[in-house]
Design a protein around this motif. Structure first.
Motif, PDB file in Angstrom:
ATOM      1  N   UNK A  96       0.833  -1.192  -0.070  1.00 37.30           N
ATOM      2  CA  UNK A  96       0.115   0.108  -0.075  1.00 37.30           C
ATOM      3  C   UNK A  96       0.863   1.199  -0.091  1.00 37.30           C
ATOM      4  N   UNK A  97       1.965   1.290   0.646  1.00 38.45           N
ATOM      5  CA  UNK A  97       2.832   2.373   0.991  1.00 38.45           C
ATOM      6  C   UNK A  97       3.355   2.498  -0.465  1.00 38.45           C
ATOM      7  N   UNK A  98       4.035   1.418  -1.081  1.00 42.09           N
ATOM      8  CA  UNK A  98       4.499   1.612  -2.331  1.00 42.09           C
ATOM      9  C   UNK A  98       3.697   2.192  -3.244  1.00 42.09           C
ATOM     10  N   UNK A  99       2.501   1.685  -3.159  1.00 45.37           N
ATOM     11  CA  UNK A  99       1.443   2.255  -4.396  1.00 45.37           C
ATOM     12  C   UNK A  99       0.946   3.336  -4.049  1.00 45.37           C
ATOM     13  N   UNK A 100       1.170   4.112  -2.707  1.00 42.49           N
ATOM     14  CA  UNK A 100       0.807   5.447  -2.633  1.00 42.49           C
ATOM     15  C   UNK A 100       2.040   6.387  -3.195  1.00 42.49           C
ATOM     16  N   UNK A 101       3.209   5.946  -3.105  1.00 41.34           N
ATOM     17  CA  UNK A 101       4.426   6.545  -3.603  1.00 41.34           C
ATOM     18  C   UNK A 101       4.227   6.681  -4.972  1.00 41.34           C
ATOM     19  N   UNK A 102       4.017   5.419  -5.710  1.00 44.55           N
ATOM     20  CA  UNK A 102       3.894   5.261  -7.217  1.00 44.55           C
ATOM     21  C   UNK A 102       3.008   6.144  -7.682  1.00 44.55           C
ATOM     22  N   UNK A 103       1.774   6.114  -6.950  1.00 46.08           N
ATOM     23  CA  UNK A 103       0.689   7.021  -7.458  1.00 46.08           C
ATOM     24  C   UNK A 103       0.890   8.437  -7.268  1.00 46.08           C
ATOM     25  N   UNK A 104       1.673   8.940  -6.313  1.00 46.92           N
ATOM     26  CA  UNK A 104       2.137  10.088  -5.985  1.00 46.92           C
ATOM     27  C   UNK A 104       2.833  10.451  -7.198  1.00 46.92           C
ATOM     28  N   UNK A 105       3.770   9.902  -7.560  1.00 45.34           N
ATOM     29  CA  UNK A 105       4.814  10.107  -8.720  1.00 45.34           C
ATOM     30  C   UNK A 105       3.897  10.039 -10.175  1.00 45.34           C
ATOM     31  N   UNK A 106       3.154   9.126 -10.248  1.00 45.98           N
ATOM     32  CA  UNK A 106       2.519   9.194 -11.590  1.00 45.98           C
ATOM     33  C   UNK A 106       1.607   9.987 -11.627  1.00 45.98           C
TER      34      UNK A 106
END
Lengths: 170, 167
Positions: A96-106
């Protein structure tokens, strides 16, 4: 106005749920109002049509599918239980945390700025690594030189040379 | 056992409400899936049939609100219903068949809550108290909805008859 009030009483009239007085009121109105009398007759017809509505049989295909449902549900429960078991929770949290970072970046509106910043940080990091590598190489070289000098010194150290001077070569 | 005892009841409710045979098959599967998922919540002191119909009613009305079946046309009355009706045939008058057809098509003009109340009361012949339990509404509200539904259908009848006579 009177018709609206009577309309409210037509269903209970048909189902014989009115008091004597209310029934009398409806009867009196129906004798003088053709519209309401027609409406009552149509309501009676509607009820008769509805009460004799046919019941449809369930197809064999649907019956089979309904019998298979508990098995499908068991499979679904197995998958959901597997994913939701407690030992899986740290992995889920990390994902979930990784996904948050990835979506923040994307989805960040200034993605190009982030890209540039990441690139410059990478470059700085890379040059630091290169510098460290060069320093490490020079240290290795210095240690090598020191080792050679040390070996020479040990060789030349008197106690290790034995009685070379006492027994000169003939 | 559940399938044998209740599939016909649930399927007919879904078919009468949605008006489409295929849609009713999908809805029946959804309702039975929900039944298996929530059977643990069933209170054994309550009437099982009413509990199941409440589950079905909630699902049907939720789906109706999401997809608005009213915009879609219902199956033709004679597609499945006529063949299922043992009383139909030469002995049943054309007029009665016509009345059923008007009612079937008229369901499209009723709101989901009124349609459900009419189906439970006038097609399935349930008591008002039972319908109030299934729909989780006061008795007076149910009686009022049934009356409004019957009035609306009667007015639809009137319009259709006037159209036929005027032609």
């Amino acid at each position: 106005m009177e018709c609206e009030r009577i309309e409210e009483l037509l269903s209970p009239y048909l189902e014989d749920e009115l008091t004597q007085e209310e029934r009398q009121t409806v009867d009196n109105h129906l004798r003088t109002c053709a519209d309401c009398a027609e409406l009552l007759s149509l309501m009676r017809e509607t009820r008769e049509s509805l009460s004799s509505f046919p019941e449809v049989e369930v197809s064999e295909g649907l019956t089979e599918k309904l019998y298979e449902l508990p098995q499908k549900r068991r499979k679904f429960r197995f998958v959901s239980d597997f994913l939701l078991r407690p030992s899986f929770q740290p992995i889920m949290a990390a994902a979930t945390i990784l996904l948050i970072f990835v979506s923040f970046y994307v989805f960040h509106p200034e993605r190009s700025t982030i890209n540039r910043s990441i690139e410059s940080h990478l470059k700085i990091g890379f040059s630091k690594v290169e510098k460290l590598y060069a320093e490490a190489e020079s240290i290795t070289h210095a240690v090598g030189e020191y080792k050679d000098t040390l070996l020479v010194s040990i060789k030349n150290f008197k106690p290790f040379r034995g009685n070379e001077d006492e027994h000169p070569k003939t | 056992m559940l399938v044998n005892a209740y599939s016909k009841k649930v399927f007919n409710l879904a078919y009468q409400f949605a008006g489409s045979y295929e849609e009713a098959e999908d809805l029946t599967q959804d309702i039975f899936f929900k039944l298996h998922s929530s059977i643990e919540k069933y209170d054994f002191e309550k009437n099982f049939s009413a509990w199941l119909l409440t589950l079905a009613r909630n699902h049907l009305i939720d789906q109706y609100r999401k997809t608005k079946w009213e915009k879609k046309s219902r199956d033709e009355f004679n597609e499945h219903l006529l063949s299922a009706d043992s009383r139909s045939g030469p002995e049943e008058s054309v007029m009665i068949q016509e009345s059923k057809k008007i009612v079937w098509e008229g369901f499209n003009h009723l709101s989901s809550e009124i349609r459900m109340a009419i189906i439970l009361r006038d097609i399935q012949g349930k008591k008002y108290e039972e319908i109030a339990e299934i729909m989780d509404l006061p008795l007076g509200t149910i009686k009022s909805r049934v009356n409004r539904g019957r009035l609306q259908l009667a007015k639809i009848f009137k319009e259709k008859r006037e159209k036929v006579n005027g032609m």
